[in-house]
Motif scaffolding. Structure first.
Motif, mmCIF file in Angstrom:
data_model
loop_
_atom_site.group_PDB
_atom_site.id
_atom_site.type_symbol
_atom_site.label_atom_id
_atom_site.label_comp_id
_atom_site.label_asym_id
_atom_site.label_seq_id
_atom_site.Cartn_x
_atom_site.Cartn_y
_atom_site.Cartn_z
ATOM 1 N N ALA A 56 0.820 -1.207 0.000
ATOM 2 C CA ALA A 56 0.000 0.000 0.000
ATOM 3 C C ALA A 56 0.854 1.257 0.000
ATOM 4 C CB ALA A 56 -0.916 -0.005 1.218
ATOM 5 N N ILE A 57 0.178 2.371 -0.294
ATOM 6 C CA ILE A 57 0.748 3.719 -0.187
ATOM 7 C C ILE A 57 -0.183 4.513 0.718
ATOM 8 C CG2 ILE A 57 1.371 5.837 -1.417
ATOM 9 C CD1 ILE A 57 1.564 4.056 -3.972
ATOM 10 N N VAL A 58 0.383 5.253 1.663
ATOM 11 C CA VAL A 58 -0.411 6.142 2.508
ATOM 12 C C VAL A 58 0.107 7.558 2.320
ATOM 13 C CG1 VAL A 58 -1.111 6.755 4.846
ATOM 14 C CG2 VAL A 58 -0.895 4.342 4.204
ATOM 15 N N VAL A 59 -0.791 8.442 1.903
ATOM 16 C CA VAL A 59 -0.457 9.850 1.705
ATOM 17 C C VAL A 59 -1.107 10.658 2.815
ATOM 18 C CG1 VAL A 59 -0.682 11.863 0.187
ATOM 19 C CG2 VAL A 59 -0.292 9.586 -0.793
ATOM 20 N N LEU A 60 -0.331 11.483 3.502
ATOM 21 C CA LEU A 60 -0.880 12.360 4.533
ATOM 22 C C LEU A 60 -1.216 13.705 3.916
ATOM 23 C CD1 LEU A 60 1.474 11.575 7.551
ATOM 24 C CD2 LEU A 60 -0.466 10.281 6.645
ATOM 25 N N THR A 61 -2.425 14.194 4.152
ATOM 26 C CA THR A 61 -2.831 15.460 3.564
ATOM 27 C C THR A 61 -1.980 16.591 4.116
ATOM 28 O OG1 THR A 61 -4.528 15.685 5.275
ATOM 29 C CG2 THR A 61 -5.213 14.760 3.162
ATOM 30 N N GLY A 62 -1.890 17.672 3.338
ATOM 31 C CA GLY A 62 -1.083 18.806 3.753
ATOM 32 C C GLY A 62 -0.370 19.471 2.598
ATOM 33 N N GLY A 63 -0.740 19.147 1.371
ATOM 34 C CA GLY A 63 -0.108 19.759 0.210
ATOM 35 C C GLY A 63 -0.348 18.928 -1.033
ATOM 36 N N SER A 64 -0.588 19.612 -2.155
ATOM 37 C CA SER A 64 -0.863 18.886 -3.401
ATOM 38 C C SER A 64 0.343 18.085 -3.872
ATOM 39 C CB SER A 64 -1.301 19.874 -4.499
ATOM 40 O OG SER A 64 -0.309 20.862 -4.710
ATOM 41 N N GLU A 65 1.559 18.512 -3.456
ATOM 42 C CA GLU A 65 2.752 17.763 -3.872
ATOM 43 C C GLU A 65 2.704 16.327 -3.337
ATOM 44 O OE1 GLU A 65 2.950 20.457 -1.877
ATOM 45 O OE2 GLU A 65 4.309 21.986 -2.721
#
Length: 207
Positions: A56-65
């Motif tokens: 899996a991949i987990v992305v933490l919100t806080g920027g479009s990058e």
């Protein structure tokens, strides 16, 4: 009868206490400074893509990058599914894809997590999501300065999961000569202090 005067009178008790306090403050300041140097070095560790596959991949919100980096990883096929953690309840998947245009076929493999409001919540939300899917490894995507604290919280929340770092370098954060950039310096010091608080809490929790 002669009177002998002690040429070196003993310091008063309050002076001895003051010296000990000053010495303790100096030791703490040096330790804090050395820790800050380590923290910046950890934040600056490379963001190259590890070719090894993760579940899996987990992305933490806080920027479009961060979202763009996560979707790019998913498009490369380095993981099966992606979680965007910490999404506002009014945001929908279509809006996120509009911010980071990519292959629409990826929508089937992206989940939005609405439960988290901070890094601790991100870790708890991701841990529940990982266990629900039966995943055993993940690639964590967040900003470079946020990575040390995120890794600490994620490892505490799911010690059985293999976690790979995937830091994103925001254009507004200058880790090279960070002390010369007031905005970056404030951000780094603030994030480092949050890391120390998290480290103390996690350590006490283990004890």
């Amino acid at each position: 009868m002669s009177i002998t005067v002690d040429p070196s009178p003993k310091p008063r008790p309050w002076r001895r206490r003051l010296r000990r306090i000053l010495l303790l403050l100096i030791v703490l300041a040096v330790a804090w400074g050395l820790g800050l140097a380590w923290f910046v070095a950890q934040a600056g560790r490379g963001g190259e893509v590890d070719p090894d596959h993760t579940d899996a991949i987990v992305v933490l919100t806080g920027g479009s990058e961060r979202l763009r980096a996560g979707l790019d990883l998913l498009a490369r096929g380095v993981a099966e599914r992606l979680l965007v953690s910490g999404v506002h309840r009014d945001v929908r998947l279509e809006e996120l894809f509009a911010l980071s245009p990519t292959d629409d076929s990826l929508r089937c493999c992206v989940d939005l997590g609405y439960a988290a409001s901070d890094t601790i919540g991100n870790a708890q939300e991701a841990a529940a999501w990982m266990r629900a899917h039966g995943f055993h490894s993940l690639r964590l995507v967040t900003s470079n300065y946020h990575m040390p604290r995120s890794m600490l919280e994620f490892r505490a929340a799911m010690p059985e999961i293999e976690i790979k770092r995937q830091p994103v370098d925001p254009g507004t954060v200058h880790l090279d000569r960070w002390w010369a950039w007031p905005g970056t310096a404030r951000l780094i010091v603030s994030e480092y202090n949050k890391f120390l608080v998290a480290l103390a809490r996690v350590t006490l929790g283990r004890i």
